[in-house]
Every structure is written in structure tokens, then in C-alpha cells.
Design a protein around this motif. Structure first.
Motif, PDB file in Angstrom:
ATOM      1  N   GLN A 134      -3.414   0.571  -4.098  1.00 43.54           N
ATOM      2  CA  GLN A 134      -2.053   0.257  -4.485  1.00 43.54           C
ATOM      3  C   GLN A 134      -1.948   0.348  -6.001  1.00 43.54           C
ATOM      4  O   GLN A 134      -2.399  -0.524  -6.723  1.00 43.54           O
ATOM      5  CB  GLN A 134      -1.685  -1.150  -3.997  1.00 43.54           C
ATOM      6  CG  GLN A 134      -0.368  -1.669  -4.545  1.00 43.54           C
ATOM      7  CD  GLN A 134       0.785  -0.793  -4.178  1.00 43.54           C
ATOM      8  OE1 GLN A 134       0.756  -0.118  -3.152  1.00 43.54           O
ATOM      9  NE2 GLN A 134       1.803  -0.755  -4.996  1.00 43.54           N
TER      10      GLN A 134
ATOM     11  N   ALA B 142      -5.143  -5.020  -0.924  1.00 46.36           N
ATOM     12  CA  ALA B 142      -4.061  -4.099  -1.296  1.00 46.36           C
ATOM     13  C   ALA B 142      -4.350  -3.434  -2.630  1.00 46.36           C
ATOM     14  O   ALA B 142      -4.102  -2.243  -2.811  1.00 46.36           O
ATOM     15  CB  ALA B 142      -2.736  -4.864  -1.355  1.00 46.36           C
TER      16      ALA B 142
ATOM     17  N   SER C 277      -7.506  -1.021  -2.243  1.00 47.32           N
ATOM     18  CA  SER C 277      -7.359   0.157  -1.392  1.00 47.32           C
ATOM     19  C   SER C 277      -6.458   1.224  -1.993  1.00 47.32           C
ATOM     20  O   SER C 277      -6.137   2.198  -1.338  1.00 47.32           O
ATOM     21  CB  SER C 277      -6.818  -0.266  -0.023  1.00 47.32           C
ATOM     22  OG  SER C 277      -5.571  -0.908  -0.158  1.00 47.32           O
TER      23      SER C 277
ATOM     24  N   ARG D 231       0.826  -1.212   0.000  1.00 47.41           N
ATOM     25  CA  ARG D 231       0.000   0.000   0.000  1.00 47.41           C
ATOM     26  C   ARG D 231       0.857   1.257   0.000  1.00 47.41           C
ATOM     27  O   ARG D 231       0.444   2.297  -0.521  1.00 47.41           O
ATOM     28  CB  ARG D 231      -0.917   0.011   1.223  1.00 47.41           C
ATOM     29  CG  ARG D 231      -2.053  -0.991   1.158  1.00 47.41           C
ATOM     30  CD  ARG D 231      -3.045  -0.766   2.272  1.00 47.41           C
ATOM     31  NE  ARG D 231      -3.669   0.534   2.179  1.00 47.41           N
ATOM     32  CZ  ARG D 231      -4.519   1.034   3.075  1.00 47.41           C
ATOM     33  NH1 ARG D 231      -4.839   0.325   4.147  1.00 47.41           N
ATOM     34  NH2 ARG D 231      -5.053   2.223   2.923  1.00 47.41           N
TER      35      ARG D 231
END
Length: 451
Positions: free
Chosen positions: A432, A427, A430, A110
Motif C-alpha cells: 500500500q 496493508a 503488502s 491495498r
């Protein structure tokens, strides 16, 4: 003297640096960096890295390699700061992780890492990661998922061969769920057991924020997902399959069964039907609707290759092939892989799973695993232990393994696999972004596009 000195070659300008607590702990990384860059690289610790990356000289680098292991989990905030500072400087970041837990790995991804490689480094892994970040801006999200999920495999068992190409096709439009297909290489290899239990673990992975999960049983003749969960086979399943083009979301939801209010199931039909009852367009329509309604869709495939297998393959984000440690499974897996290559389908979607593997103390078994992986030219995404008679007994009681046998070795490994897939998916979801604005036409994975 001065003239002689003038003839000495100037040192190569730095192209990259490694950042670690102690680079001597990563001897394979040192060898690979020297093979890739010669003398044109340096080494920094975490504190030195942040100061260096703020200097103008750092902008001349091509990338940095961040090497971390389990001992570094206490300084994740500092390591994440290094990644963020590198991104602010305009550098690409390769994360090399040894024994890092899924949450720690999730946090560092992230923070902005562009690519990931496990340690010990498989053969050519660093060279291929460098090529990816310099040519495409980073790994495709499907590749990040594969390698994050493969953390469940014992590093000594994994065969360091057959690097996975970075490009991929498939996946759904933005905002739609993920599709995982599961197929056995040979009868009895355990694909349905994996599909049902993986779906259950994903559906119950969190009390409050678990994804919505649906299992679709496409074994039109002998599908047994309903049996494994003691669910009735609804007569309307046949009606839905006979006219998928006319099906809407309401009809689809009415055809679903529910297990303990957590898992939705599209069972196999009541009667044995010909596999050509449905065609590729029907499968695409069914899966497109399912991934609109759910966050994760698990497809249990028949062992036969059908006229619509390629349609499922095209819709899937990962296509698990479950193998046993035996000749028939190895041969069938090889034949299936050759078929996909001959049809021009993206074999990087394949995720081979070895079921009923020998115990870790069985050294001859380890050798057999390595030999099988080498003969197939693949790396196993997961190595699942033999759960013994208890697996059959729990299946006969129509319940997921973790509900009746939570300490079973197979149940625990499937939980780990589900956790890795969930963490990798989170990941990606959110934010990345591994290819920020460099490839606006990225293919989707888990319903998300980057760029």
C-alpha cells in the motif's frame, strides 16, 4: 435578455466528487464537502463512478472521496475497482469508512486509497485529509496505522479533537521490525498488562503467518514482565546491559527467554539496578538489534522518565501511554505531553489508551471520558474495559488473559487492538503506497519506506 444572462456567474468547475451507495447516508460528509469546496463538487454512485473516471473530464478533478459503510461489504470488489480506476486517472482517493470490518478496510487500503478518515467524521478531519493529499500526496503510514487501530474505539466515546500532524520521525531502516513502547501515566494503570497481552495476541494472531514478537522489559528496577509469564530472570541480562556496544545477535538471543515457543522476552535484570546504568546509545543499540531479529518489538517502559526515554521514543513507531480515568493519570499524561513538546519530539507518535473504562451503558462515564480527552486535547487510540478481579487472578497465574479467560472483556478488546495493528501493518507491508514517488524521503514505519 441575452446581455443579462451573460452577467450571470458561471458554475464553479468540479474539484472533487463523492462516491457512495447513497450520499444521504453520510450527512456529515455532505456538510464538510460544502464547507471545503462550496458548490464545486458532485456525487456519484459506484456504477456511475467507474464510467465517469474513464472520461477526460475526470482528470480535471483534484480528488475523490469514497464513502462506504458496513452495508457495502458485499460490493468490495466493485469499490476496489473504483479506487484503481481513480488511481489510473491520476486522482487521489480519500476513504471514509463507517463500521467497516478490518479485513474490508485492509482490502480497500491495498487497492490504493491515499488517506483514511473514520465516520462520523471528527471535526476538521476531511479538511486535514484534503490538505495532506494535496500537499504531501497522502497520509504518513504511522497516521494510517493510528486511525486504523482507533477503529476499536467506540465512535461516540472518541473525542473529535486534536488532529494528528502528518509528519513523523523515527522508525527503523527498511526491512526491520516495528517497535511499540508502552508506558503508564501513573502507577497501576496497567501498562505491563497491556504490553504482555498485546505481545501475546500479535505472536498468536495466525497459526502459520504470525509475526515474530519480542517483549523487552526496560523496568530495570521493578519490571514485572517475567513475573507475568513465569520466566526466569537470567543473570546475563546485567552483562548485556552493561556492555550493549559489544553485544552481537548471538549474545542477544542467548539473553532471551521464550514463552510457549511463540513469544521471546528480554526480562528485567535479576537485581534492582539504577536507571542510568544504560544510556541513549545503549537503548538505540538494543532496539536496533531487536528489530533486526523480530517483526514486532514491544517495549515495557518504567513509569519514570529517564535519560534514555527520548531514545526509546525516537526508535518507536507508536508510543502507547496507558491512562486511568482519574485526575492523577490525566495530569501526568498532560505533563508528559508537554515535556515532549518542549523537547521538540514528535508528539504524533503518542497513542493514548484509556484502561478500566466505564461500561458503554454508563452515560456519566462517557461524559467523564469525553471531558478527560478534551482536557488533554487528545483522542484515545483505544478504550479498554475494566476486566475486573479476573485480570489480577490471571496475572497471578502467570499467563496471558486470552489463555485462561478468553471471554474476559479486556482480553477481547486487546485482541481487537492487536488485530487492527496487524492488519494495518500488513496493508503497509503488502504494497500500500500512499505517496507514490512524491516524497522519496518518507520516514519509516514498520521498517518500510514509501516512495
Amino acid at each position: 435578455m441575452a446581455s443579462n444572462l451573460a452577467l450571470l456567474p458561471e458554475p464553479e468547475p468540479l474539484r472533487a466528487v463523492t462516491v457512495s451507495r447513497d450520499v444521504q447516508e453520510f450527512d456529515l460528509l455532505i456538510e464538510d464537502m460544502e464547507a471545503e469546496l462550496g458548490e464545486a463538487w458532485g456525487d456519484l454512485n459506484f456504477s456511475e463512478a467507474i464510467a465517469f473516471l474513464r472520461q477526460e473530464e475526470a482528470r480535471k478533478l483534484d480528488f475523490i472521496v469514497l464513502a462506504v459503510d458496513k452495508e457495502d461489504e458485499g460490493r468490495l470488489a466493485q469499490i476496489a475497482d473504483v479506487i484503481r480506476q481513480a488511481k489510473q486517472t491520476g486522482l487521489r482517493v480519500i476513504l471514509v469508512a463507517d463500521g467497516l470490518g478490518p479485513m474490508a478496510l485492509h482490502d480497500l487500503l491495498r487497492a490504493g486509497a491515499d488517506d483514511f478518515a473514520p465516520y462520523p467524521l471528527p471535526e476538521n478531519a476531511l479538511s486535514e485529509a484534503v490538505a495532506r493529499i494535496l500537499t504531501t500526496g497522502g497520509a504518513e503510514s504511522i497516521e494510517m496505522l493510528r486511525r486504523a487501530g482507533a477503529e476499536t474505539v467506540d465512535a461516540e466515546m472518541a473525542h473529535p479533537a486534536a488532529a494528528v500532524p502528518a509528519t513523523t520521525t523515527g522508525g527503523g531502516p527498511r526491512g526491520q521490525g516495528a517497535v511499540f513502547a508502552v508506558q503508564s501515566a501513573a502507577g497501576g494503570d496497567g501498562a505491563t498488562t497491556l504490553a504482555v497481552n498485546l505481545a501475546w495476541e500479535l505472536a498468536t494472531i495466525s497459526k502459520n503467518a504470525a509475526p515474530r514478537v519480542c517483549v523487552i522489559d526496560l523496568g530495570l528496577q521493578f519490571g514485572s514482565v517475567a513475573t507475568y509469564l513465569d520466566l526466569p530472570r537470567k543473570p546475563m541480562i546485567y552483562e548485556v546491559l552493561s556492555d550493549v556496544a559489544s553485544m552481537d545477535e548471538q549474545a542477544f538471543r542467548q539473553a532471551l527467554g521464550t514463552y510457549k515457543d511463540r513469544l521471546s522476552v528480554f526480562t528485567a535484570p535479576t537485581d534492582i539496578l539504577p536507571l542510568d546504568l544504560i544510556g541513549p546509545d545503549d537503548v538505540v543499540g538494543l532496539l536496533s538489534l531487536a528489530r533486526t531479529c523480530f517483526d514486532v518489538v514491544i517495549v515495557d517502559m518504567p513509569i519514570a522518565v529517564t535519560g534514555w526515554t527520548d531514545a526509546v521514543f525516537g526508535q518507536a513507531d507508536l508510543y502507547f501511554v496507558v491512562c486511568g480515568l482519574e485526575v492523577r493519570s490525566a495530569q501526568n499524561a498532560m505533563r508528559f505531553q508537554r515535556l515532549l513538546q518542549a523537547e521538540g519530539l514528535p508528539v504524533e507518535k503518542l497513542a493514548f489508551v484509556l484502561n478500566r473504562a466505564p461500561g458503554k451503558m454508563d452515560m456519566s462515564g462517557r461524559g467523564r471520558i469525553d471531558k478527560m480527552a478534551e482536557s488533554l486535547g487528545i483522542k484515545f487510540h483505544a478504550v479498554l474495559p475494566d476486566g475486573g478481579k479476573q485480570v489480577t487472578e490471571v496475572n497471578d497465574q502467570a499467563a496471558p488473559l486470552s489463555t485462561l479467560a478468553p471471554r474476559n472483556a479486556l482480553a477481547r478488546e486487546i485482541q481487537k487492538l492487536a488485530c487492527e495493528l496487524h492488519e494495518a501493518r500488513e496493508a503497509i507491508e503488502s504494497g500500500q503506497d500512499m505517496s507514490r514517488a512524491r516524497k522519496p524521503a518518507k520516514k519509516a514505519i514498520f521498517g518500510l519506506k514509501f516512495g
